[in-house]
Design an enzyme around this catalytic site. Structure first.
Site, PDB file in Angstrom:
ATOM      1  N   ASP A 101       5.239 -11.431  -3.923  1.00  0.00           N
ATOM      2  CA  ASP A 101       3.891 -11.008  -3.521  1.00  0.00           C
ATOM      3  C   ASP A 101       3.140 -10.473  -4.737  1.00  0.00           C
ATOM      4  OD1 ASP A 101       1.988 -10.194  -1.202  1.00  0.00           O
ATOM      5  OD2 ASP A 101       2.178  -8.350  -2.375  1.00  0.00           O
TER       6      ASP A 101
ATOM      7  N   TYR B  68      -3.969  -6.644  -9.198  1.00  0.00           N
ATOM      8  CA  TYR B  68      -2.830  -5.975  -9.846  1.00  0.00           C
ATOM      9  C   TYR B  68      -2.891  -6.251 -11.351  1.00  0.00           C
ATOM     10  CZ  TYR B  68      -0.946  -5.711  -5.063  1.00  0.00           C
ATOM     11  OH  TYR B  68      -0.764  -5.485  -3.718  1.00  0.00           O
TER      12      TYR B  68
ATOM     13  N   GLY C 112       5.156  -1.151   0.298  1.00  0.00           N
ATOM     14  CA  GLY C 112       5.633   0.211   0.016  1.00  0.00           C
ATOM     15  C   GLY C 112       6.928   0.520   0.733  1.00  0.00           C
TER      16      GLY C 112
ATOM     17  N   LEU D 291       9.653   1.295  -0.232  1.00  0.00           N
ATOM     18  CA  LEU D 291      10.342   2.457  -0.825  1.00  0.00           C
ATOM     19  C   LEU D 291       9.410   3.650  -0.968  1.00  0.00           C
ATOM     20  CD1 LEU D 291      12.346   0.596  -3.619  1.00  0.00           C
ATOM     21  CD2 LEU D 291      13.110   1.238  -1.328  1.00  0.00           C
TER      22      LEU D 291
END
Ligand code: NAP
Length: 334
Positions: A52, A57, A203, A205
């Site tokens: 992904d 980003y 997310g 983690l």
């Protein structure tokens, strides 16, 4: 490695996907290209078949690195998910899902990724100033042209998805979801389960909090978003770390696993989910094998919830990450 099919698209992927936001550097204190490429290749070697990424980003950097890492025969072993619908100007990010923007972004992403098709294309955030039908129709057209395999949305509500799917075949949704961020359980998760959508949980983690490697002295450098993330500051940070400690003990005593493995397993045990695991060094993926071959029983799920209730008085949503809307009069910016 467990696998699943994205919605009704027929596209098969691993249920653990590599997230590449940190690999883009922006809001994560920078990136190291050689290390990032090694991380992507380690993910593929470990059985991950879904990567992904997104243009935002690193303002193209993450997509370029993914393209470099997968150049050549590796591309055919991996499905790429990217996104569109965020624009930026002078480092300021804002929402823009107008059809013209989306069409240009798909071409830019194809070029950066060095590919002729994107397996899953997702609208990054709902843009309240563009009719959802306009974005959906543009994407459906690109899908029929063979440029996109499947269409998804991210950070959308069930009501927004219902409108969107009147104009496009929708196969996936990408909300935040992990042990500490459970908001989607009240709407998006049951909606997705009922209507056949895959749920790419971002997310998994909780931005590293659930890795088990942090303590009260952990600091972040440069533009790392965890400097402004309310979970990583003040008394709240201590509460979340206390929960991680208790979850670590539970994971070790009941399953002989790490808290990281527990966190990813928990996401995978909640429904038609795919866990997005963000990593920026190959070693961070060493624990992938610990996630497979077991499940969390109902009594333990209840005990986990009790730990969360006990340690975290006021859970806080990840809404600090939401980008602003486009100013009405703003011209089309790239
Ligand atoms: P995440 O997966 O919860 O956490 C990633 C961070 O956890 C890594 O950068 C690393 O932090 C740490 N980590 C990972 N494995 C570790 C290990 N074995 N030991 C110690 N630390 C470890 O957060 P995320 O990257 O924000 O989310 C995953 C993906 O979801 C993203 O990469 C992106 O693809 C997607 N996402 C989408 C949206 C959206 O709006 N659609 C929003 C956010 C994320 P360090 O930097 O401390 O090493």
């Amino acid at each position: 490695m467990e696998t699943t099919t994205i919605g009704a698209s027929g596209i098969e992927v691993s249920r653990i996907a590599l997230g590449t936001w940190a690999i883009g550097g922006w809001m994560w204190g920078g990136t190291d290209e050689a290390q990032a490429i090694a991380t992507i290749r380690r993910a593929v070697d470990s059985g991950v078949t879904l990567i992904d990424t997104a243009p935002v980003y690193g303002f193209g950097r993450s997509e370029e690195i993914v393209g470099k890492a997968l150049a050549g025969p590796l591309r055919s072993r991996v499905r790429i998910a990217t996104k569109g619908g965020l624009a930026w100007r002078g480092g300021q990010v804002f929402r823009d899902s107008r059809a013209t923007r989306i069409r240009a972004e798909v071409e830019d992403s194809l070029r950066r990724l060095g590919t002729d098709h994107i397996d899953l294309y997702q609208v990054h955030w709902p843009d309240s100033q563009t009719p959802l039908e306009e974005t959906a129709t543009a994407l459906e057209m690109l899908r029929t042209q063979g440029k996109l395999g499947a269409i998804g949305v991210s950070n959308f509500s069930p009501a927004q998805m219902s409108v969107f799917r009147a104009a496009a075949e929708l196969d996936a949704v990408q909300p935040p979801y992990n042990l500490f961020e459970r908001e989607m359980e009240d709407g998006v998760l049951p909606y997705a389960s009922r209507t056949g959508l895959s749920v790419l949980c971002y997310g998994a983690l909780c931005r590293g909090l659930l890795s088990g490697r942090m303590d009260i002295h952990t600091t972040f450098r440069g533009d790392d978003l965890r400097k402004i993330d309310p979970k990583f500051n003040g008394a709240r940070f201590r509460h979340y770390l206390a929960a991680v400690d208790e979850l670590s003990r539970l994971a070790r005593e009941r399953f002989d696993k790490s808290v990281l493995a527990l966190a990813v397993r928990w996401v995978l045990d909640q429904g038609p989910t795919i866990a997005l695991w963000g990593a920026r060094s190959p070693e961070q993926l060493d624990a992938i094998g610990d996630v497979a071959g077991w499940h969390i029983d109902t009594a333990t799920l209840r005990d986990i919830d009790a730990i969360l209730r006990r340690c975290i008085g006021e859970p806080i949503a990840p809404s600090f990450m939401a980008p602003p809307e486009r100013a009405i009069a703003q011209p089309h910016e790239r």
